[in-house]
Design an enzyme around this catalytic site. Structure first.
Site, mmCIF file in Angstrom:
data_model
loop_
_atom_site.group_PDB
_atom_site.id
_atom_site.type_symbol
_atom_site.label_atom_id
_atom_site.label_comp_id
_atom_site.label_asym_id
_atom_site.label_seq_id
_atom_site.Cartn_x
_atom_site.Cartn_y
_atom_site.Cartn_z
ATOM 1 C CB CYS A 12 13.196 9.061 8.820
ATOM 2 S SG CYS A 12 14.190 7.863 7.950
ATOM 3 C CD GLU B 19 9.343 13.112 12.179
ATOM 4 O OE1 GLU B 19 8.245 12.590 12.433
ATOM 5 O OE2 GLU B 19 10.232 12.536 11.525
ATOM 6 C CE LYS C 56 -1.550 2.825 2.918
ATOM 7 N NZ LYS C 56 -1.435 4.083 2.151
ATOM 8 C CB SER D 47 3.996 9.624 11.791
ATOM 9 O OG SER D 47 2.716 9.023 11.780
#
Ligand code: NAD
Length: 502
Positions: free
Chosen positions: A291, A402, A182, A235
């Site tokens: 990231c 973040e 996906k 996340s």
């Protein structure tokens, strides 16, 4: 602006790839927008649970034959896929820039990394070998054999739409499993192209499926009884709050990679020009949507007086701002552009709120990315220039959370221990870098820091395909990582055979 060639010319409605067929979904459609131009490049379906179920059933049905296909034959499919990816290298890269906004060089880097995953996975006949020992007791021999498990679900984030699903899919398929991917619904085009190439490479129907969608499809994957494992990258709230617990509840093995907040320590002896150059790509590459991006730069005064630390901080801040100011922004397909937009205007607004919050909490504005020039005539809505915040302290939200945008927070620490304590006080543990020429400091950093990927005079500590992509604390939930030997173990059961003959 240079003449740009865009592989996605006409908007089209994307389809799911199930059992070797491309099928329209019955789910609602969502626009996919090129963030640099704000033009609609296509529509992606939010597929239904029934469509996901059909893909899983197709994968389950394909598994029996695929696992019996000799590893060398499976590897040949991957080698053909590698060749096709090389042939279409530029097209694949340009699609990523259109769907995501990153610069064409960043897309080329992503394509290269993705191809490397396929190349390494093609070594499966050696990688998947088990072990054995004769005479574990008198006349008794023991074997460990690695067997594939069935159907795996792979769920990708928007920031590396091409590469991240390839951290897993080639290894899953090489080991004899089947996959349902996906892609992120924000930029799903490159995964469609990869699936087309996988089919052309001879990977049989049902082995490599794609089902588009959002959280509903993810939920259906997590609950599906015939999916044996999940690879998730996204996340931390979703990794930790949704994916990891649901996989536990349904008994699936899981790799759940979450968000990040990465620190770069600049020691008193660090070579400044090299450090600043490495920091520019680390802090601002991919518009900060990485990231592994560093976002807190800590000037460390180990062995320095207060005044010397202050002077060092000022010198680094000046050099950092001067370099960041020179970054050219625009449409990523223009070769002269060094930074593209954020993925969409809403994400830009989120980053702007972080900047405003930091200023309210007492940070100083050394470079304001809210004001910028663009190369070419483009809507500015998703663009944000490099932003440098000074006098950031560890308690500020911008230092803890973040941000996922082109924002650098400059901080100071009197000692290396103080700087490492800052890293450890942060809930994330994805990556950290140190810039120094001192081996003892470098070793202390490598040894003590509780982060999965460590850079020593490296700004982006990205593991190669033959090493695991690590991560700790809130940046990673699970045991075995993606890539490398870890992922081979993740995708196989270690079966033990103990044998005696009379
Ligand atoms: P995200 O968590 O919003 O989405 C990731 C995937 O989960 C997408 O496919 C999305 O459709 C799906 N999803 C979103 N919300 C969901 C929900 N509530 N329930 C179920 N599924 C849901 O992440 P993103 O914004 O696409 O990607 C950026 C994040 O990914 C950043 O936090 C970044 O640090 C992280 N990331 C981590 C790594 C790593 O290696 N640790 C690598 C790349 C990106």
């Amino acid at each position: 602006m240079a003449v740009l060639s865009e592989p996605i010319q006409e908007p089209r409605v994307l389809e799911n790839h199930i059992d070797g067929y491309w099928e329209p979904s019955e789910g609602p459609l969502r626009d996919v927008v090129n963030p640099a131009k704000l033009t609609v490049i296509g529509q992606v379906p939010l597929s239904t649970e029934a469509e996901l179920d059909r893909a899983v059933q197709a994968a389950q049905a394909a598994f029996d034959d695929w696992r019996r296909t000799p590893p060398l034959a499976r590897a040949r499919c991957l080698l053909r896929l590698r060749d096709l990816m090389e042939t279409h290298f530029e097209e694949l890269s340009r699609i990523q820039t259109q769907e995501h906004g990153k610069t064409i060089d960043e897309s080329r880097g992503e394509t290269r990394r993705g191809i490397e995953m396929v190349e390494v996975a093609a070594g499966i006949p050696s990688l998947m070998m088990g072990t054995n020992l004769e005479d574990v007791a008198a006349g008794i021999d023991e074997f460990l054999i690695r067997q594939p498990l069935g159907v795996f679900g792979i769920i990708g984030p928007y920031n590396f739409p091409f590469m991240v699903p390839l951290w897993f899919a080639p290894f899953a398929v090489a080991t004899g499993n089947c996959v349902v991917i996906k892609p992120s619904s924000e930029d799903p085009f490159s995964q469609v192209r990869v699936a087309e190439l996988a089919e052309e490479a001879g990977i049989p129907p049902g082995v490599w499926n794609v089902v588009h969608g959002g959280r509903e499809v993810v939920g259906a994957m997590l609950d599906h009884p015939d999916i044996v494992g999940i690879c998730f990258v996204g996340s931390t709230p979703v990794a930790k709050g949704v994916v990891y617990p649901r996989c536990g509840a349904t008994g699936k093995r899981v790799i759940a990679q979450g968000g990040a907040k990465n620190f770069a320590l600049v020691m008193p002896d660090a070579d400044l020009p090299h450090t600043i150059a490495a920091c520019m790509t680390s802090f601002f590459g991919n518009a900060g949507q990485r990231c592994l991006a560093n976002s807190n730069l800590v000037v460390v005064g180990e062995g320095l007086s207060e005044q010397e630390l202050d002077e060092r901080y000022q010198a680094i801040a000046e050099a950092f701002v001067a370099a960041a100011r020179g970054i050219t922004m625009g449409y990523g397909l223009d070769e002269a552009v060094q930074m593209g937009p954020l993925r969409d205007p809403g994400k830009k607004q989120g980053v702007v709120r972080h900047i405003e919050g930091a200023l309210e909490q007492g940070a100083t504005l050394l470079l304001d990315g809210r004001e910028f020039n663009l190369l070419g005539d483009l809507p500015p809505d998703a663009f944000l220039g490099p932003t440098v915040l000074g006098d950031v302290t560890p308690d500020m939200a911008v230092a803890q959370q973040e941000v996922f945008g082109p924002v650098a927070s400059l901080m100071r620490a009197r000692s290396m221990d103080e700087a490492i304590a800052m890293i450890h006080a942060n809930p994330f543990g994805n990556a950290a870098s140190i810039f120094t020429n001192n081996g003892l400091w470098a070793r202390k950093f490598r040894y003590e820091v509780r982060c999965g990927n460590i850079g020593i005079n490296i700004g982006i500590a990205a593991p190669m395909a033959f090493f695991p992509f690590s991560g700790m604390k809130d940046s990673f939930l699970g045991v075995l990582h993606g890539q490398g030997e870890d992922v081979i173990r993740f995708f196989t059961e270690s079966k033990i055979v103990i044998e005696r003959w009379f």
